[in-house]
Design a protein around this motif. Sequence first.
Motif, PDB file in Angstrom:
ATOM      1  N   MET A 212       0.859  -1.187   0.000  1.00 13.73           N
ATOM      2  CA  MET A 212       0.000   0.000   0.000  1.00 13.73           C
ATOM      3  C   MET A 212       0.892   1.232   0.000  1.00 13.73           C
ATOM      4  SD  MET A 212      -2.976  -1.195  -0.185  1.00 13.73           S
ATOM      5  CE  MET A 212      -3.751   0.399  -0.157  1.00 13.73           C
ATOM      6  N   THR A 213       0.550   2.172  -0.840  1.00 14.53           N
ATOM      7  CA  THR A 213       1.326   3.397  -0.895  1.00 14.53           C
ATOM      8  C   THR A 213       1.125   4.206   0.385  1.00 14.53           C
ATOM      9  OG1 THR A 213       1.897   5.243  -2.325  1.00 14.53           O
ATOM     10  CG2 THR A 213      -0.427   4.838  -1.995  1.00 14.53           C
ATOM     11  N   ASN A 214       2.094   5.011   0.683  1.00 15.21           N
ATOM     12  CA  ASN A 214       1.987   5.943   1.797  1.00 15.21           C
ATOM     13  C   ASN A 214       0.785   6.858   1.532  1.00 15.21           C
ATOM     14  OD1 ASN A 214       2.417   8.451   3.272  1.00 15.21           O
ATOM     15  ND2 ASN A 214       4.462   7.680   3.717  1.00 15.21           N
ATOM     16  N   ASN A 215       0.002   7.154   2.552  1.00 13.54           N
ATOM     17  CA  ASN A 215      -1.189   8.002   2.378  1.00 13.54           C
ATOM     18  C   ASN A 215      -0.875   9.354   1.745  1.00 13.54           C
ATOM     19  OD1 ASN A 215      -2.946   6.112   3.385  1.00 13.54           O
ATOM     20  ND2 ASN A 215      -2.861   6.878   5.471  1.00 13.54           N
ATOM     21  N   HIS A 216       0.343   9.848   1.958  1.00 13.29           N
ATOM     22  CA  HIS A 216       0.736  11.138   1.369  1.00 13.29           C
ATOM     23  C   HIS A 216       0.717  11.095  -0.157  1.00 13.29           C
ATOM     24  CE1 HIS A 216       1.963  12.811   5.212  1.00 13.29           C
ATOM     25  NE2 HIS A 216       2.671  11.722   5.433  1.00 13.29           N
ATOM     26  N   TYR A 217       0.832   9.887  -0.724  1.00 15.85           N
ATOM     27  CA  TYR A 217       0.953   9.754  -2.173  1.00 15.85           C
ATOM     28  C   TYR A 217      -0.214   9.005  -2.808  1.00 15.85           C
ATOM     29  CZ  TYR A 217       5.691  10.792  -0.653  1.00 15.85           C
ATOM     30  OH  TYR A 217       6.778  11.357  -0.051  1.00 15.85           O
ATOM     31  N   SER A 218      -1.283   8.782  -2.072  1.00 14.18           N
ATOM     32  CA  SER A 218      -2.376   7.947  -2.574  1.00 14.18           C
ATOM     33  C   SER A 218      -3.081   8.554  -3.794  1.00 14.18           C
ATOM     34  CB  SER A 218      -3.390   7.664  -1.471  1.00 14.18           C
ATOM     35  OG  SER A 218      -3.962   8.867  -1.014  1.00 14.18           O
ATOM     36  N   TYR A 219      -2.989   9.835  -3.987  1.00 19.68           N
ATOM     37  CA  TYR A 219      -3.623  10.506  -5.122  1.00 19.68           C
ATOM     38  C   TYR A 219      -2.672  10.661  -6.311  1.00 19.68           C
ATOM     39  CZ  TYR A 219      -0.690  14.360  -3.736  1.00 19.68           C
ATOM     40  OH  TYR A 219       0.399  15.119  -3.441  1.00 19.68           O
ATOM     41  N   LEU A 220      -1.417  10.337  -6.109  1.00 19.48           N
ATOM     42  CA  LEU A 220      -0.357  10.689  -7.040  1.00 19.48           C
ATOM     43  C   LEU A 220      -0.190   9.663  -8.159  1.00 19.48           C
ATOM     44  CD1 LEU A 220       1.861  12.778  -7.504  1.00 19.48           C
ATOM     45  CD2 LEU A 220       3.306  11.497  -5.919  1.00 19.48           C
ATOM     46  N   SER A 221      -0.088  10.154  -9.385  1.00 15.79           N
ATOM     47  CA  SER A 221       0.221   9.302 -10.532  1.00 15.79           C
ATOM     48  C   SER A 221       1.106  10.099 -11.483  1.00 15.79           C
ATOM     49  CB  SER A 221      -1.055   8.868 -11.250  1.00 15.79           C
ATOM     50  OG  SER A 221      -1.640   9.967 -11.917  1.00 15.79           O
ATOM     51  N   SER A 222       1.801   9.381 -12.335  1.00  7.88           N
ATOM     52  CA  SER A 222       2.628  10.051 -13.339  1.00  7.88           C
ATOM     53  C   SER A 222       1.780  10.936 -14.239  1.00  7.88           C
ATOM     54  CB  SER A 222       3.376   9.010 -14.182  1.00  7.88           C
ATOM     55  OG  SER A 222       4.290   8.302 -13.393  1.00  7.88           O
ATOM     56  N   SER A 223       0.582  10.478 -14.575  1.00  6.12           N
ATOM     57  CA  SER A 223      -0.307  11.265 -15.448  1.00  6.12           C
ATOM     58  C   SER A 223      -0.668  12.596 -14.819  1.00  6.12           C
ATOM     59  CB  SER A 223      -1.587  10.483 -15.742  1.00  6.12           C
ATOM     60  OG  SER A 223      -1.290   9.299 -16.417  1.00  6.12           O
ATOM     61  N   ILE A 224      -0.991  12.578 -13.528  1.00 10.35           N
ATOM     62  CA  ILE A 224      -1.344  13.814 -12.818  1.00 10.35           C
ATOM     63  C   ILE A 224      -0.157  14.763 -12.779  1.00 10.35           C
ATOM     64  CG2 ILE A 224      -1.860  14.733 -10.509  1.00 10.35           C
ATOM     65  CD1 ILE A 224      -3.787  12.354 -10.169  1.00 10.35           C
ATOM     66  N   VAL A 225       1.025  14.209 -12.523  1.00  7.95           N
ATOM     67  CA  VAL A 225       2.235  15.030 -12.475  1.00  7.95           C
ATOM     68  C   VAL A 225       2.495  15.678 -13.833  1.00  7.95           C
ATOM     69  CG1 VAL A 225       4.755  14.921 -12.274  1.00  7.95           C
ATOM     70  CG2 VAL A 225       3.321  13.785 -10.565  1.00  7.95           C
ATOM     71  N   LYS A 226       2.395  14.897 -14.903  1.00  4.83           N
ATOM     72  CA  LYS A 226       2.634  15.448 -16.247  1.00  4.83           C
ATOM     73  C   LYS A 226       1.625  16.542 -16.578  1.00  4.83           C
ATOM     74  CE  LYS A 226       2.818  11.357 -18.181  1.00  4.83           C
ATOM     75  NZ  LYS A 226       2.988  10.198 -19.087  1.00  4.83           N
ATOM     76  N   GLU A 227       0.378  16.325 -16.221  1.00  8.19           N
ATOM     77  CA  GLU A 227      -0.654  17.329 -16.506  1.00  8.19           C
ATOM     78  C   GLU A 227      -0.369  18.635 -15.757  1.00  8.19           C
ATOM     79  OE1 GLU A 227      -4.121  18.587 -18.524  1.00  8.19           O
ATOM     80  OE2 GLU A 227      -2.796  16.876 -18.808  1.00  8.19           O
ATOM     81  N   ALA A 228      -0.003  18.524 -14.502  1.00 11.71           N
ATOM     82  CA  ALA A 228       0.314  19.729 -13.723  1.00 11.71           C
ATOM     83  C   ALA A 228       1.550  20.428 -14.291  1.00 11.71           C
ATOM     84  CB  ALA A 228       0.523  19.357 -12.257  1.00 11.71           C
ATOM     85  N   ALA A 229       2.574  19.649 -14.623  1.00 14.28           N
ATOM     86  CA  ALA A 229       3.817  20.231 -15.144  1.00 14.28           C
ATOM     87  C   ALA A 229       3.598  20.871 -16.511  1.00 14.28           C
ATOM     88  CB  ALA A 229       4.899  19.156 -15.224  1.00 14.28           C
ATOM     89  N   ARG A 230       2.728  20.285 -17.304  1.00 13.09           N
ATOM     90  CA  ARG A 230       2.427  20.820 -18.642  1.00 13.09           C
ATOM     91  C   ARG A 230       1.943  22.276 -18.545  1.00 13.09           C
ATOM     92  NH1 ARG A 230       1.634  17.778 -22.770  1.00 13.09           N
ATOM     93  NH2 ARG A 230       0.908  15.993 -21.579  1.00 13.09           N
ATOM     94  N   TYR A 231       1.218  22.581 -17.463  1.00 19.21           N
ATOM     95  CA  TYR A 231       0.694  23.934 -17.255  1.00 19.21           C
ATOM     96  C   TYR A 231       1.556  24.736 -16.289  1.00 19.21           C
ATOM     97  CZ  TYR A 231      -3.142  22.320 -20.049  1.00 19.21           C
ATOM     98  OH  TYR A 231      -3.882  21.818 -21.097  1.00 19.21           O
ATOM     99  N   HIS A 232       2.803  24.305 -16.161  1.00 20.94           N
ATOM    100  CA  HIS A 232       3.838  25.024 -15.429  1.00 20.94           C
ATOM    101  C   HIS A 232       3.567  25.145 -13.926  1.00 20.94           C
ATOM    102  CE1 HIS A 232       5.420  25.736 -19.376  1.00 20.94           C
ATOM    103  NE2 HIS A 232       4.272  26.275 -19.745  1.00 20.94           N
ATOM    104  N   SER A 233       2.820  24.177 -13.382  1.00 25.86           N
ATOM    105  CA  SER A 233       2.632  24.136 -11.930  1.00 25.86           C
ATOM    106  C   SER A 233       3.899  23.599 -11.282  1.00 25.86           C
ATOM    107  CB  SER A 233       1.460  23.222 -11.560  1.00 25.86           C
ATOM    108  OG  SER A 233       0.248  23.776 -12.006  1.00 25.86           O
ATOM    109  N   ASP A 234       4.117  23.972 -10.043  1.00 26.56           N
ATOM    110  CA  ASP A 234       5.267  23.484  -9.292  1.00 26.56           C
ATOM    111  C   ASP A 234       4.985  22.054  -8.841  1.00 26.56           C
ATOM    112  OD1 ASP A 234       7.468  23.080  -7.671  1.00 26.56           O
ATOM    113  OD2 ASP A 234       6.806  24.464  -6.101  1.00 26.56           O
TER     114      ASP A 234
END
Length: 162
Positions: A119-141
């Motif tokens: 089981m992933t750490n609760n801090h990262y339960s929402y996290l996926s590579s797709s979400i990260v790429k989408e946020a980074a695409r729009y220049h989010s930190d």
Amino acid sequence: MKKIAVCPGSFDPVTLGHLDIITRGAKVFDRVIVAVLNNQNKQPLFTVEERLELLREATKELDNVEVDSFGGLLIDYVQEKKAQTIIRGLRAVSDFEYEMQVASINKKLGPEVETFFMMTNNHYSYLSSSIVKEAARYHSDVSDLVPENVAIALKEKFSKGI
């Protein structure tokens, strides 16, 4: 006999959630091979070579972790590496049904190989590579979602207008 595990994934890109599973797996197994899937049917942001380099940098402090890539069936790769275990991270209950199907076919094809769910750490339960790429695409930190080297690589990719 050394306990060898394979932790497979696309890692496009590697996130802190992935690193959490890899780090914890490295405490359980003598050797962990982080295996980047080379899937010809997907259009990844990072090439296999880039993903390998990002993972090597992110895991350099983990002495019993190595980074490699594979194509084809995971079970064939696991058997080739003489590993006994596949490590899979679960973020939510929704991941379990798919992962159980994959583990079942792997067990059918390689009965000597076990799947180890973490089981992933609760801090990262929402996290996926797709979400990260989408946020980074729009220049989010995204620096609190990925290792520092990955945040830099994402910024470079998206500053080129990809």
